[in-house]
Motif scaffolding. Structure first.
Motif, PDB file in Angstrom:
ATOM      1  N   LEU A 171     -11.139  -0.253  -2.312  1.00  0.00           N
ATOM      2  CA  LEU A 171     -10.609   1.094  -2.119  1.00  0.00           C
ATOM      3  C   LEU A 171     -11.708   2.154  -2.153  1.00  0.00           C
ATOM      4  O   LEU A 171     -11.678   3.112  -1.375  1.00  0.00           O
ATOM      5  CB  LEU A 171      -9.533   1.390  -3.165  1.00  0.00           C
ATOM      6  N   PHE A 172     -12.692   1.995  -3.044  1.00  0.00           N
ATOM      7  CA  PHE A 172     -13.827   2.924  -3.058  1.00  0.00           C
ATOM      8  C   PHE A 172     -14.594   2.842  -1.746  1.00  0.00           C
ATOM      9  O   PHE A 172     -14.976   3.858  -1.171  1.00  0.00           O
ATOM     10  CB  PHE A 172     -14.774   2.639  -4.228  1.00  0.00           C
ATOM     11  N   GLY A 173     -14.824   1.620  -1.262  1.00  0.00           N
ATOM     12  CA  GLY A 173     -15.515   1.451   0.017  1.00  0.00           C
ATOM     13  C   GLY A 173     -14.748   2.082   1.162  1.00  0.00           C
ATOM     14  O   GLY A 173     -15.330   2.735   2.040  1.00  0.00           O
ATOM     15  N   ALA A 174     -13.432   1.907   1.167  1.00  0.00           N
ATOM     16  CA  ALA A 174     -12.602   2.520   2.211  1.00  0.00           C
ATOM     17  C   ALA A 174     -12.672   4.040   2.129  1.00  0.00           C
ATOM     18  O   ALA A 174     -12.744   4.729   3.158  1.00  0.00           O
ATOM     19  CB  ALA A 174     -11.157   2.043   2.075  1.00  0.00           C
ATOM     20  N   TRP A 175     -12.663   4.579   0.905  1.00  0.00           N
ATOM     21  CA  TRP A 175     -12.765   6.038   0.744  1.00  0.00           C
ATOM     22  C   TRP A 175     -14.111   6.547   1.253  1.00  0.00           C
ATOM     23  O   TRP A 175     -14.165   7.539   1.980  1.00  0.00           O
ATOM     24  CB  TRP A 175     -12.583   6.425  -0.727  1.00  0.00           C
ATOM     25  N   PHE A 176     -15.194   5.888   0.860  1.00  0.00           N
ATOM     26  CA  PHE A 176     -16.516   6.306   1.339  1.00  0.00           C
ATOM     27  C   PHE A 176     -16.582   6.265   2.864  1.00  0.00           C
ATOM     28  O   PHE A 176     -17.068   7.192   3.504  1.00  0.00           O
ATOM     29  CB  PHE A 176     -17.625   5.423   0.757  1.00  0.00           C
TER      30      PHE A 176
END
Length: 125
Positions: free
Chosen positions: A75-80
């Motif tokens: 999810l952090f990767g998707a947000w970035f």
């Protein structure tokens, strides 16, 4: 508690993920070695590496903590990535509360996932 076999599997998975990541970046740089702007443009895809490592943490054998940590990484990767690409008008300035939501959801899901995975491990034994 993880067995020696599970620890070895996790170590092997991590090594394969790092290896594939390095191969992918090497191929990308090799293909675009004459186009310096394209090589620099590859930097915007680093969040996908974070998501790949998160997916690696979610693959079995896994415990609840590792699964939720992997989900958080994805999810952090998707947000970035969404922020870098400007999807849905997201910027670092207006979308940082999403990180707080992901962190809070991880804190809530971790004990639930741990209980679920422990129960399923008991059924297999």
């Amino acid at each position: 508690m993880q067995s020696e076999e599970e620890k070895a599997t996790i170590k092997l998975r991590r090594q394969v993920t790092w290896g594939l990541t390095l191969v992918a970046f090497g191929v990308a740089y090799l293909v675009n070695r004459d186009d310096h702007e394209a090589v620099l443009g590859l930097w915007t895809y680093w969040p996908l590496v974070l998501s790949a490592f998160g997916l690696g943490n979610m693959l079995p054998p896994v415990d609840g903590r590792r699964f939720v940590d992997g989900l958080s990484q994805v999810l952090f990767g998707a947000w970035f990535f969404a922020t870098y690409e400007g999807w849905w008008g997201l910027t670092f300035r207006n979308s940082w509360p999403l990180l707080i939501i992901v962190a809070g959801a991880g804190m809530v899901l971790q004990p639930l996932a741990t209980r679920y995975f422990d129960r399923n491990q008991g059924d297999k034994a």
